[in-house]
Design a protein around this motif. Sequence first.
Motif, mmCIF file in Angstrom:
data_model
loop_
_atom_site.group_PDB
_atom_site.id
_atom_site.type_symbol
_atom_site.label_atom_id
_atom_site.label_comp_id
_atom_site.label_asym_id
_atom_site.label_seq_id
_atom_site.Cartn_x
_atom_site.Cartn_y
_atom_site.Cartn_z
ATOM 1 N N ALA A 1 12.111 -12.392 -1.866
ATOM 2 C CA ALA A 1 12.570 -11.163 -1.218
ATOM 3 C C ALA A 1 11.464 -10.115 -1.214
ATOM 4 O O ALA A 1 10.573 -10.138 -2.070
ATOM 5 C CB ALA A 1 13.800 -10.623 -1.938
ATOM 6 N N PRO A 2 11.483 -9.170 -0.248
ATOM 7 C CA PRO A 2 10.423 -8.152 -0.169
ATOM 8 C C PRO A 2 10.215 -7.380 -1.470
ATOM 9 O O PRO A 2 9.070 -7.128 -1.870
ATOM 10 C CB PRO A 2 10.913 -7.241 0.958
ATOM 11 C CG PRO A 2 11.799 -8.093 1.792
ATOM 12 C CD PRO A 2 12.451 -9.051 0.850
ATOM 13 N N ALA A 3 11.296 -7.004 -2.136
ATOM 14 C CA ALA A 3 11.162 -6.217 -3.366
ATOM 15 C C ALA A 3 10.442 -7.010 -4.454
ATOM 16 O O ALA A 3 9.606 -6.462 -5.194
ATOM 17 C CB ALA A 3 12.538 -5.774 -3.852
ATOM 18 N N TYR A 4 10.735 -8.303 -4.566
ATOM 19 C CA TYR A 4 10.073 -9.131 -5.567
ATOM 20 C C TYR A 4 8.609 -9.373 -5.192
ATOM 21 O O TYR A 4 7.733 -9.426 -6.062
ATOM 22 C CB TYR A 4 10.809 -10.458 -5.728
ATOM 23 C CG TYR A 4 12.182 -10.313 -6.351
ATOM 24 C CD1 TYR A 4 12.331 -9.783 -7.635
ATOM 25 C CD2 TYR A 4 13.326 -10.689 -5.668
ATOM 26 C CE1 TYR A 4 13.585 -9.641 -8.211
ATOM 27 C CE2 TYR A 4 14.588 -10.552 -6.233
ATOM 28 C CZ TYR A 4 14.708 -10.024 -7.496
ATOM 29 O OH TYR A 4 15.955 -9.877 -8.069
ATOM 30 N N TRP A 5 8.345 -9.551 -3.890
ATOM 31 C CA TRP A 5 6.960 -9.729 -3.444
ATOM 32 C C TRP A 5 6.151 -8.496 -3.815
ATOM 33 O O TRP A 5 5.022 -8.603 -4.309
ATOM 34 C CB TRP A 5 6.947 -9.952 -1.936
ATOM 35 C CG TRP A 5 5.600 -10.320 -1.377
ATOM 36 C CD1 TRP A 5 5.119 -11.566 -1.146
ATOM 37 C CD2 TRP A 5 4.565 -9.417 -0.964
ATOM 38 N NE1 TRP A 5 3.858 -11.502 -0.616
ATOM 39 C CE2 TRP A 5 3.485 -10.195 -0.502
ATOM 40 C CE3 TRP A 5 4.437 -8.030 -0.960
ATOM 41 C CZ2 TRP A 5 2.303 -9.635 -0.031
ATOM 42 C CZ3 TRP A 5 3.244 -7.470 -0.498
ATOM 43 C CH2 TRP A 5 2.201 -8.271 -0.033
ATOM 44 N N GLU B 1 16.248 -4.462 12.881
ATOM 45 C CA GLU B 1 17.411 -3.599 13.017
ATOM 46 C C GLU B 1 18.119 -3.369 11.693
ATOM 47 O O GLU B 1 18.824 -2.374 11.538
ATOM 48 C CB GLU B 1 18.398 -4.195 14.030
ATOM 49 C CG GLU B 1 17.843 -4.256 15.452
ATOM 50 C CD GLU B 1 18.863 -4.793 16.428
ATOM 51 O OE1 GLU B 1 19.964 -5.189 15.981
ATOM 52 O OE2 GLU B 1 18.568 -4.815 17.638
ATOM 53 N N SER B 2 17.952 -4.269 10.749
ATOM 54 C CA SER B 2 18.615 -4.111 9.462
ATOM 55 C C SER B 2 17.745 -4.656 8.348
ATOM 56 O O SER B 2 16.875 -5.510 8.572
ATOM 57 C CB SER B 2 19.961 -4.847 9.454
ATOM 58 O OG SER B 2 19.767 -6.252 9.465
ATOM 59 N N GLU B 3 17.977 -4.145 7.140
ATOM 60 C CA GLU B 3 17.252 -4.642 5.978
ATOM 61 C C GLU B 3 17.584 -6.101 5.713
ATOM 62 O O GLU B 3 16.718 -6.886 5.301
ATOM 63 C CB GLU B 3 17.584 -3.797 4.756
ATOM 64 C CG GLU B 3 16.835 -4.232 3.506
ATOM 65 C CD GLU B 3 17.174 -3.392 2.285
ATOM 66 O OE1 GLU B 3 16.822 -3.819 1.166
ATOM 67 O OE2 GLU B 3 17.786 -2.322 2.461
ATOM 68 N N ASP C 1 0.786 -1.228 0.000
ATOM 69 C CA ASP C 1 0.000 0.000 0.000
ATOM 70 C C ASP C 1 0.818 1.279 0.000
ATOM 71 O O ASP C 1 0.251 2.376 0.031
ATOM 72 C CB ASP C 1 -0.935 0.008 1.214
ATOM 73 C CG ASP C 1 -1.907 -1.171 1.202
ATOM 74 O OD1 ASP C 1 -2.223 -1.656 0.094
ATOM 75 O OD2 ASP C 1 -2.323 -1.608 2.282
ATOM 76 N N SER C 2 2.135 1.172 0.031
ATOM 77 C CA SER C 2 2.963 2.371 0.060
ATOM 78 C C SER C 2 4.144 2.213 -0.900
ATOM 79 O O SER C 2 4.389 1.126 -1.426
ATOM 80 C CB SER C 2 3.486 2.648 1.471
ATOM 81 O OG SER C 2 4.593 1.807 1.778
ATOM 82 N N SER C 3 4.838 3.320 -1.100
ATOM 83 C CA SER C 3 6.049 3.296 -1.932
ATOM 84 C C SER C 3 7.300 3.468 -1.086
ATOM 85 O O SER C 3 8.370 3.806 -1.601
ATOM 86 C CB SER C 3 5.966 4.410 -2.990
ATOM 87 O OG SER C 3 4.863 4.208 -3.848
ATOM 88 N N LEU C 4 7.187 3.226 0.208
ATOM 89 C CA LEU C 4 8.341 3.364 1.094
ATOM 90 C C LEU C 4 9.436 2.382 0.694
ATOM 91 O O LEU C 4 9.145 1.246 0.310
ATOM 92 C CB LEU C 4 7.927 3.093 2.544
ATOM 93 C CG LEU C 4 6.989 4.100 3.213
ATOM 94 C CD1 LEU C 4 6.553 3.582 4.573
ATOM 95 C CD2 LEU C 4 7.676 5.451 3.341
ATOM 96 N N PRO C 5 10.692 2.780 0.775
ATOM 97 C CA PRO C 5 11.778 1.845 0.478
ATOM 98 C C PRO C 5 11.806 0.705 1.489
ATOM 99 O O PRO C 5 11.383 0.849 2.640
ATOM 100 C CB PRO C 5 13.036 2.712 0.555
ATOM 101 C CG PRO C 5 12.648 3.899 1.353
ATOM 102 C CD PRO C 5 11.190 4.130 1.105
ATOM 103 N N VAL C 6 12.334 -0.426 1.054
ATOM 104 C CA VAL C 6 12.360 -1.624 1.897
ATOM 105 C C VAL C 6 13.131 -1.361 3.185
ATOM 106 O O VAL C 6 12.745 -1.840 4.260
ATOM 107 C CB VAL C 6 12.969 -2.809 1.124
ATOM 108 C CG1 VAL C 6 13.169 -4.016 2.042
ATOM 109 C CG2 VAL C 6 12.077 -3.190 -0.048
ATOM 110 N N THR C 7 14.190 -0.582 3.106
ATOM 111 C CA THR C 7 14.988 -0.283 4.304
ATOM 112 C C THR C 7 14.138 0.394 5.370
ATOM 113 O O THR C 7 14.212 0.043 6.563
ATOM 114 C CB THR C 7 16.179 0.621 3.944
ATOM 115 O OG1 THR C 7 16.999 -0.049 2.985
ATOM 116 C CG2 THR C 7 16.998 0.947 5.175
ATOM 117 N N LEU C 8 13.314 1.363 4.963
ATOM 118 C CA LEU C 8 12.472 2.076 5.921
ATOM 119 C C LEU C 8 11.360 1.179 6.454
ATOM 120 O O LEU C 8 11.014 1.226 7.642
ATOM 121 C CB LEU C 8 11.878 3.321 5.267
ATOM 122 C CG LEU C 8 11.057 4.240 6.176
ATOM 123 C CD1 LEU C 8 11.858 4.635 7.419
ATOM 124 C CD2 LEU C 8 10.603 5.482 5.412
#
Length: 318
Positions: free
Chosen positions: A307-311, A291-293, A276-283
């Motif tokens: 991986a989150p980006a592919y999902w 604590e880390s991506e 639902d958002s365009s926030l980067p995976v790190t955020l």
Amino acid sequence: MTASPGNLADRPEASADLLSQLLRSVRLSGDRIVAYAPPRTFSIGFADTGSLHIIEEGELALRIDADLHVEYVSRGDVILLPRGDAHHISDVGTRADGVVRAGAVENDASGPEPRPEPEPARWLCGTFTIGDPQASHLLGSLPPVIILRGAGGPALEGLEVARRMIVFEMQSPTQGSAVMVARILDLIFIQIMRAWAAGTDVEPNWLAGAFDPQIGPALSAIHRDPGHDWTVEELARACNLSRSAFAARFAARVGQPPATYLAHVRLDAATDLLRDSSLPVTLIAKRVGYESEAAFSRAFKSRYGTAPAYWRRDVPGR
């Protein structure tokens, strides 16, 4: 002057409503209602949608396709299949595959006592749209089928009122009837879940924990702020229990340790943000408590296989 009670949805405790959390996270909403009155010998399959069956007449056999166990239901029973498991409903003498069982036909005249003609089956079937069945462990952890028996008790009295409203809308459709039916189905779903979770023989589950006054505050806190660095000690204090008593009761009522449940809720929150958002995976990783991506990606891939980006790229609707 009496103060206004305000809007329930604006009160702090409303944000900790875990049943509402379920409905929002899986985007579950009432769809439509169909009346069934099949011939005496029948077998009807249902799949890939949340289903509600309200038995009005007759005796029926219910079988989840992945399970050999058969449940027999009759007038007044209400059945909910919240996860959308494939299932069949048939007359009591017909297998799920449509084959009539031996002995299911009428007895020969030479038999000692002819079996009485079975009452014709009649029931209402409501369906629910499940917008995201994979994104939440809340729906997946529910049992495949919930059955409320008989016509007594406050829960089923409320369901009877809802049933009459649906029948009225079906028999006298007018402008807005489709929305009315969908909303009534939502109400029935909630009422069934409430009655099931409040039962004495409910299996360990997140909703059973939510109804437990000693554990509910911890689940509410986790869902309210999954990104917080929760410890068992902190959650125990929220419930006014010792660490050991809290951990034991949480596992007994919810069916998993607090840390495991927290990890599931964090990943649920992450899928909402990815979708639902365009926030980067790190955020997103930081917002849901990692604590880390890298740690977030490992946990996400372990659960979802990617991986989150592919999902995010492959999720429908984006």
